[in-house]
Design a protein around this motif. Structure first.
Motif, PDB file in Angstrom:
ATOM      1  N   GLN A   1       0.830  -1.190   0.000  1.00  0.00           N
ATOM      2  CA  GLN A   1       0.000   0.000   0.000  1.00  0.00           C
ATOM      3  C   GLN A   1       0.870   1.246   0.000  1.00  0.00           C
ATOM      4  O   GLN A   1       1.694   1.436   0.901  1.00  0.00           O
TER       5      GLN A   1
ATOM      6  N   GLN B   1      -2.687  -6.227  10.469  1.00  0.00           N
ATOM      7  CA  GLN B   1      -2.622  -4.821  10.856  1.00  0.00           C
ATOM      8  C   GLN B   1      -1.584  -4.044  10.061  1.00  0.00           C
ATOM      9  O   GLN B   1      -1.448  -2.839  10.211  1.00  0.00           O
TER      10      GLN B   1
ATOM     11  N   TYR C   1     -14.166  -1.595   1.338  1.00  0.00           N
ATOM     12  CA  TYR C   1     -13.426  -1.827   2.564  1.00  0.00           C
ATOM     13  C   TYR C   1     -13.089  -0.483   3.194  1.00  0.00           C
ATOM     14  O   TYR C   1     -12.881   0.523   2.517  1.00  0.00           O
TER      15      TYR C   1
ATOM     16  N   GLN D   1     -10.484   1.503   5.965  1.00  0.00           N
ATOM     17  CA  GLN D   1      -9.224   1.438   6.705  1.00  0.00           C
ATOM     18  C   GLN D   1      -9.127   2.668   7.595  1.00  0.00           C
ATOM     19  O   GLN D   1      -8.755   3.745   7.168  1.00  0.00           O
TER      20      GLN D   1
ATOM     21  N   ARG E   1      -5.238   1.375  10.835  1.00  0.00           N
ATOM     22  CA  ARG E   1      -4.724   0.598   9.686  1.00  0.00           C
ATOM     23  C   ARG E   1      -5.425  -0.738   9.480  1.00  0.00           C
ATOM     24  O   ARG E   1      -5.132  -1.430   8.522  1.00  0.00           O
ATOM     25  N   GLN E   2      -6.328  -1.128  10.356  1.00  0.00           N
ATOM     26  CA  GLN E   2      -6.985  -2.421  10.213  1.00  0.00           C
ATOM     27  C   GLN E   2      -8.080  -2.340   9.156  1.00  0.00           C
ATOM     28  O   GLN E   2      -9.103  -1.686   9.344  1.00  0.00           O
ATOM     29  N   MET E   3      -7.892  -3.051   8.066  1.00  0.00           N
ATOM     30  CA  MET E   3      -8.885  -3.064   6.980  1.00  0.00           C
ATOM     31  C   MET E   3     -10.070  -3.925   7.392  1.00  0.00           C
ATOM     32  O   MET E   3      -9.887  -5.053   7.861  1.00  0.00           O
TER      33      MET E   3
END
Lengths: 113, 114
Positions: A37, A106, B37, B39, B43-45
């Motif tokens: 990402q 995470q 989705y 985020q 940062r947890q999707m």
């Protein structure tokens, strides 16, 4: 509670080092994925695996390799880290078949100096 | 190959108002699935909502709903009664029926103002 665990949240490595990013899932999922990402580029698929010892290249596999010796573990390997591999790396897993939800770790923020 | 386009890099909305996030995709396939989705800063999707392409009815999950226009290859997400916890990046994603590969758009940063 379903879980995908990545071994490190933050990692700093030197150029030329061999880097291992580990991902473990406890849901008995067949599919596992590694994404990268970057700001403005979204998530790009590096590699995915649909079974033990099986792997397929994603959209940006250059400079990376993977290993899946056990169903629950999927490793991303940077053979010789370079500064352009500084990024956020996300691991995900899902059940085999379409319309299945992907569960994400995470993330590991890797900095190569 | 499938492509997913999210043309708006960021949006802002007042708390309690409604906001729509746009997504278009390109595919020659007929059987596929679409996802949104979320985020958050952690940062947890997490999955927000999914839509099967063969279903004409738009998917709904509480305050989240989609407007799926198959002919136009458009898949927008509507968030009603926006809450501060909705502040996050939102990614539109495509999955072809025959495999489990998720192709993501570039994402949009949504900020909910108090």
């Amino acid at each position: 509670d379903v879980k995908v665990t990545q071994s490190s949240r933050y990692l700093v490595k030197r150029t030329g080092e061999k880097v291992f990013l580990e991902c473990v899932q406890d849901m008995d999922h067949e599919n596992m994925f590694w994404y990268r990402q970057d700001p403005g580029l979204g998530l790009r698929l590096i590699y995915f695996s649909y079974d033990v010892k099986m792997k397929e290249k994603g959209d940006i596999p250059e400079g990376y390799s993977v290993s899946r010796e056990k169903k629950e573990r999927f490793s991303l390997i940077l053979e010789s880290a370079s500064t352009n591999q500084t990024s956020m790396y996300l691991c995900a897993s899902s059940l085999r078949g379409a319309n299945t939800e992907a569960f994400f770790g995470q993330g590991t923020r890797l900095t190569v100096v | 190959a499938q492509t997913v386009t999210q043309s708006q890099p960021e949006m802002s909305v007042q708390e309690a108002e409604t906001v729509t996030l746009s997504c278009t995709y390109d595919t020659s396939e007929n059987n596929y699935y679409l996802f949104w989705y979320k985020q958050p800063p952690s940062r947890q999707m997490i999955l927000v909502i999914r839509q099967e392409a063969y279903k004409q009815q738009n998917a709904t999950e509480n305050r989240f709903s989609v407007n799926f226009q198959k002919a136009a290859k458009s898949f927008s997400l509507k968030i009603s009664d926006s809450q501060l916890g909705d502040t996050a990046m939102y990614f539109c994603a495509f999955m072809y029926y025959a495999n489990s590969k998720l192709t993501f758009g570039k994402g949009i940063t949504l900020s909910v103002r108090p």
